[in-house]
Design a protein around this motif. Structure first.
Motif, short mmCIF file in Angstrom:
data_model
loop_
_atom_site.label_atom_id
_atom_site.label_comp_id
_atom_site.label_asym_id
_atom_site.label_seq_id
_atom_site.Cartn_x
_atom_site.Cartn_y
_atom_site.Cartn_z
N VAL A 80 -9.29 -69.27 16.45
CA VAL A 80 -9.21 -67.99 17.19
C VAL A 80 -8.43 -66.98 16.61
O VAL A 80 -7.72 -67.00 15.81
N ALA A 81 -8.90 -65.80 16.90
CA ALA A 81 -8.46 -64.64 16.26
C ALA A 81 -7.81 -63.56 17.36
O ALA A 81 -8.23 -63.41 18.49
N PHE A 82 -6.94 -63.13 16.80
CA PHE A 82 -6.22 -62.20 17.48
C PHE A 82 -5.84 -60.75 16.72
O PHE A 82 -5.21 -60.85 15.85
N THR A 83 -6.23 -59.64 17.36
CA THR A 83 -6.19 -58.25 16.87
C THR A 83 -5.08 -57.39 17.63
O THR A 83 -4.65 -56.40 16.89
N GLY A 84 -4.52 -57.88 18.59
CA GLY A 84 -3.42 -57.19 19.48
C GLY A 84 -2.40 -58.13 19.99
O GLY A 84 -2.21 -59.01 19.22
N ALA A 85 -1.98 -57.56 21.34
CA ALA A 85 -1.01 -58.68 21.74
C ALA A 85 -1.44 -59.99 21.78
O ALA A 85 -2.77 -60.41 22.00
N ILE A 86 -0.51 -60.88 21.75
CA ILE A 86 -0.91 -62.65 22.06
C ILE A 86 -0.83 -62.81 23.57
O ILE A 86 0.01 -62.67 24.17
N PRO A 87 -1.97 -63.23 24.07
CA PRO A 87 -2.19 -63.72 25.57
C PRO A 87 -1.64 -65.07 25.63
O PRO A 87 -0.88 -65.50 24.74
N THR A 115 4.42 -57.90 12.26
CA THR A 115 3.14 -57.54 11.61
C THR A 115 1.92 -57.12 12.66
O THR A 115 1.94 -57.90 13.66
N ASP A 116 1.13 -56.35 12.18
CA ASP A 116 0.21 -55.69 13.04
C ASP A 116 -1.23 -56.48 12.41
O ASP A 116 -2.16 -56.12 13.03
N ALA A 117 -0.99 -57.28 11.57
CA ALA A 117 -2.25 -57.93 10.96
C ALA A 117 -3.32 -58.75 12.04
O ALA A 117 -2.57 -59.10 13.14
N THR A 118 -4.52 -58.97 11.53
CA THR A 118 -5.30 -59.80 12.52
C THR A 118 -4.64 -60.91 12.13
O THR A 118 -4.50 -61.51 11.08
N LEU A 119 -4.68 -61.80 13.14
CA LEU A 119 -4.11 -63.39 13.02
C LEU A 119 -5.29 -64.28 13.31
O LEU A 119 -5.92 -64.14 14.46
N LEU A 167 3.26 -57.10 5.05
CA LEU A 167 2.44 -56.37 4.01
C LEU A 167 0.88 -56.87 3.97
O LEU A 167 0.11 -56.40 3.29
N PHE A 168 0.67 -57.64 5.13
CA PHE A 168 -1.01 -58.09 5.22
C PHE A 168 -1.50 -57.48 6.21
O PHE A 168 -1.04 -57.09 7.50
N ASP A 169 -2.95 -57.32 5.96
CA ASP A 169 -3.88 -56.94 7.20
C ASP A 169 -4.53 -58.13 7.92
O ASP A 169 -5.15 -57.98 9.04
N LEU A 170 -4.52 -59.09 7.23
CA LEU A 170 -5.16 -60.63 7.77
C LEU A 170 -4.22 -61.85 7.33
O LEU A 170 -3.78 -61.82 6.21
N ILE A 171 -3.90 -62.60 8.35
CA ILE A 171 -3.08 -63.58 8.09
C ILE A 171 -3.73 -64.88 8.83
O ILE A 171 -4.22 -64.76 9.99
N VAL A 172 -3.96 -66.02 7.93
CA VAL A 172 -4.80 -67.17 8.28
C VAL A 172 -3.80 -68.39 8.06
O VAL A 172 -3.32 -68.51 7.13
N SER A 218 -2.81 -67.76 26.51
CA SER A 218 -3.30 -69.09 26.15
C SER A 218 -4.10 -68.86 24.94
O SER A 218 -4.74 -67.57 24.72
N LEU A 219 -4.13 -69.72 23.93
CA LEU A 219 -5.08 -69.50 22.62
C LEU A 219 -6.50 -69.17 23.10
O LEU A 219 -7.48 -68.63 22.46
N ASP A 220 -6.82 -69.92 24.27
CA ASP A 220 -8.27 -69.63 24.65
C ASP A 220 -8.74 -68.20 24.97
O ASP A 220 -9.87 -68.05 25.14
N ASP A 221 -7.77 -67.31 25.05
CA ASP A 221 -8.01 -65.98 25.59
C ASP A 221 -8.11 -65.17 24.41
O ASP A 221 -8.38 -63.93 24.57
N GLY A 222 -8.22 -65.56 23.17
CA GLY A 222 -8.31 -64.91 22.02
C GLY A 222 -9.59 -64.82 21.68
O GLY A 222 -10.60 -65.06 22.54
N GLU A 223 -10.10 -64.12 20.80
CA GLU A 223 -11.65 -64.10 20.18
C GLU A 223 -11.86 -65.54 19.46
O GLU A 223 -11.71 -65.58 18.32
N ALA A 224 -12.62 -66.48 20.24
CA ALA A 224 -12.73 -67.76 19.65
C ALA A 224 -14.06 -68.22 19.26
O ALA A 224 -15.07 -67.38 19.61
#
Length: 319
Positions: free
Chosen positions: A259-266, A245-249, A214-219, A268-274
């Protein structure tokens, strides 16, 4: 009520930028910094509860913010309502409960690592929030609705949150979740363990995973994504969340930033938008996540790119 994103409503027609839903209480901080709560002789009073703090934080940043909650028909309830008005928060959604007391939290600051706290929330006002308290016209007037995890812990408050989220989707509003996992408030830790931030629970994981779509953003922190994903391996937990969920994490990593993820989870966390953490002198981390989410909501609703993400963890100094 079907969950269907409406494209009819224009955000330019909305009076409020954000409505938060959930806890509202009074925080009583022991004034003797470094001492045990057992030895405290005086306390200083503040409003508290993540949704309340975020409503105030976003209002300070220039967003038109409102809060949906309940407070008691007594001095502490009036204090919260009056302070919200002073902060510029819309209080149309703040219901006065004639039968229950406003929640209290007793807190101490021992050092930069220990912050003992005791929740006084047994049958408190905000946990009586119900579906009838959710006004469709108010939800329709907002660009975004933000809920926190505590109010998914009880069937009555969960129903109120779910109704608000469905209405948000119906009226074209964006939705956000602060996982805000407090084991004590899910009945998984004792009264003296208010500091606890993680206890494994398949039941809590199942409850969260039933609502994440139900969420677009999850933090959340890494530990909060552990409970949402059902594993203490962070990448695996994020992938489990992504599976429902397809939410931004957005994963908060303390001094390492966020670090943010808008698609598949890589892998390593360091490969997200940090975004890096900002070096500061830590005085008190309590409420730092609320400050972070306030800034994040301001950027998210203003269309700022997630690559600008960073995590200032402000030192909360007693006046």
């Amino acid at each position: 009520m079907s969950v269907c994103r409406s494209n009819v409503a224009s955000t330019s027609d909305k009076f409020l930028d954000l409505i938060t839903i959930g806890r509202a209480g009074v925080d009583l901080y022991g004034a003797q910094v470094g001492g045990r709560p057992e030895d405290m002789g005086s306390f200083r009073k503040y409003i508290g509860g993540s949704p309340t703090n975020i409503a105030c934080g976003t209002a300070r940043l220039g967003l038109r913010s409102g809060l949906i909650t309940r407070v008691g028909d007594e001095h502490m309830g009036r204090f919260i309502r009056e302070q919200l008005v002073r902060e510029g928060v819309d209080v149309r959604g703040v219901v006065t409960d004639p039968d229950r007391l406003t929640a209290l939290v007793i807190l101490g600051i021992r050092d930069e690592d220990r912050f003992p706290l005791i929740f006084y929330r047994s049958d408190c006002a905000d946990m009586a929030l119900c579906e009838d308290d959710i006004d469709e016209a108010l939800i329709a007037d907002a660009r975004a609705v933000l809920a926190t995890g505590t109010h998914l812990s009880h069937p009555r408050t969960e129903a109120a949150v779910i109704k608000a989220l469905h209405l948000a989707w119906r009226h074209g509003a964006r939705t956000a979740l602060d996982i805000d996992y407090r084991p004590n408030l899910w009945g998984l830790a004792g009264h003296g363990d208010g500091e606890s931030r993680f206890v494994e629970s398949a039941a809590v994981t199942a409850k969260l995973q039933g609502t994440l779509h139900l969420f677009d953003l999850i933090v959340g922190t890494e530990e909060e994504f552990h409970i949402a994903g059902g594993t203490t391996e962070t990448v695996a937990a994020l992938r489990a969340v992504r599976g429902v969920t397809d939410a931004t994490l957005v994963c908060k990593r303390g001094a390492a930033g966020a670090v943010a993820f808008t698609g598949a989870i890589p892998d390593s966390l360091d490969d997200g938008e940090a975004g890096p953490g900002l070096p500061i002198e830590v005085f008190n981390v309590l409420g730092a996540g609320d400050g972070f989410f306030s800034g994040l909501m301001k950027g998210w609703l203003d269309g700022e790119p997630s690559r600008r993400l960073n995590t200032p963890m402000p030192a909360a100094r007693l006046p």
